[in-house]
Design an enzyme around this catalytic site. Sequence first.
Site, PDB file in Angstrom:
ATOM      1  CE  LYS A 189     -45.363 -10.008  19.453  1.00 13.02           C
ATOM      2  NZ  LYS A 189     -44.232  -9.299  20.087  1.00 13.02           N
ATOM      3  CD  GLU A 265     -47.055  -7.772  36.004  1.00  9.11           C
ATOM      4  OE1 GLU A 265     -46.537  -6.636  36.126  1.00  9.11           O
ATOM      5  OE2 GLU A 265     -46.407  -8.790  35.752  1.00  9.11           O
ATOM      6  CB  CYS A 300     -42.959  -5.577  36.250  1.00  7.49           C
ATOM      7  SG  CYS A 300     -43.403  -7.155  36.984  1.00  7.49           S
ATOM      8  CD  GLU A 399     -41.368  -0.369  34.616  1.00  7.26           C
ATOM      9  OE1 GLU A 399     -41.484  -1.381  35.308  1.00  7.26           O
ATOM     10  OE2 GLU A 399     -42.073  -0.139  33.609  1.00  7.26           O
TER      11      GLU A 399
END
Length: 495
Positions: A189, A265, A300, A399
């Site tokens: 996906k 993750e 990330c 973030e």
Amino acid sequence: MLQEIDWHARAKAVALPNRPFIDGQYVDSLSGETFACIYPGDGRPLTDVASCNAADVDVAVRSARKAFEAGVWSRMAPADRRRILLRFSELILANREELALLETLNVGKPIANAYNGDVVSAAACIAWYAEAIDKVYGEVAATAYDMTTLVMREPLGIVAAVVPWNYPMSMAAWKLGPALATGNSVILKPAEQSPFTALKFGELAIEAGMPPGVLNVVPGLGHIAGKALGLHMDVDCVGFTGSTEVGKYFMQYSGQSNIKRIGLELGGKSPQVVLADCDDLDAAAAGIAAGIFANTGQVCNAGSRLIVDEKIHDQLLEKIAAQAKVFAPGDPLDTATRMGSMVSEEQMDRVLGYIDAGRADGARPVIGGGRVKTETGGFYIEPTIFEGVRNDMKIAQEEIFGPVLSAIPVKGFDEAMATANDTVYGLAGAVWTGSVKNAHRAAKSLRAGVVWVNCFDRGSLAVPFGGFKQSGFGRDKSLHAMDKYTDLKAVWFAH
């Protein structure tokens, strides 16, 4: 070869895959609903893509389950799976130009990065796990003389690989490689911003000889298609890369359904710690600039927090600002461009909101701080460095996922380590030092899944990647990634 191609002309002619790939072929979605794909380089619509819902997901799961139970892949001889995956890797490279272009059109990254980096790394990952297939053994346990005990590794069954938009091909390969190598059927996906290369992967897998149903691809919105996979009672595992917020949803979906295996993750707020004894500030500045401005900071493990001893603070910021000049935003389809656009207008606005919050909290931009290239219609933000940042500020704790560096001055080693670890995240970190003693002390002190010493963002398929704390659990890359997609079975023989 890269420079010889007229990428703008190619972009006008390329076919854009926009339908689900299920049971070995492109199919229409059941609902007929779509979402728009926008080229972030200039804001123009590219095409409408089928938006899969729970019914489409169920069709994909049933196809994957049928293939798994039939054993056409799960019980195929390891050498034959190896051969097909190696062919899959070869086809990725053979379609390098098309895949690179599709990636750039979806996410706005420089075509040179997509061509030389993303396509090559995805192919290498698939090949690495293909070669690992017949190198991973079971065990014979030490038990009583009249018993023989085998410990065998078996595939879980149906794996949902839910991947992000920042590195669509690479992140897909990190899931597909170990999941397919261990005999699972996989439903991929992709993020709604970046479905093209994932759909092309489905087509190439069939061309490589993979049986229908072993790899299905369902484009769709996260809160619809992703949620449907997370709640599906016949999905055995979800491997997810993305935000911590969404990762928590998958944990909930697992508990609400069949206690499916989850590998996460997630987000990061990686510290770049520069100690006063750093003996090469030029190397540190280059590594720090690349660590936050590469891929427009949409990484990330981006080194978004600069934790620097106050004795060298000003000197280092001056050097980083000079390095940032090579990352001036440019046309993603120009082979000379080092930094492209943000992935979407929504992401651009989110990052600009953080920049405004930094100013409001009293931090000061050394360079950057705004949107640029507005005349193109694209979504561009210039490299931005803030000084005067406290670790409790929003820009230091949350973030941002953009080209924004927060410089936090500290005094000495202990304060640097305490500040570096003062975050909910623990994906990665780095220390720059001329002292072997401090290098080892820092490597042990930093609470992160990956620590770099006098370098940043180095990687290898042989080395695991993943985080501590709210950056998730489970590992991508290396043989350890295969643990996520297998179960151990103990078999006792009496004699």
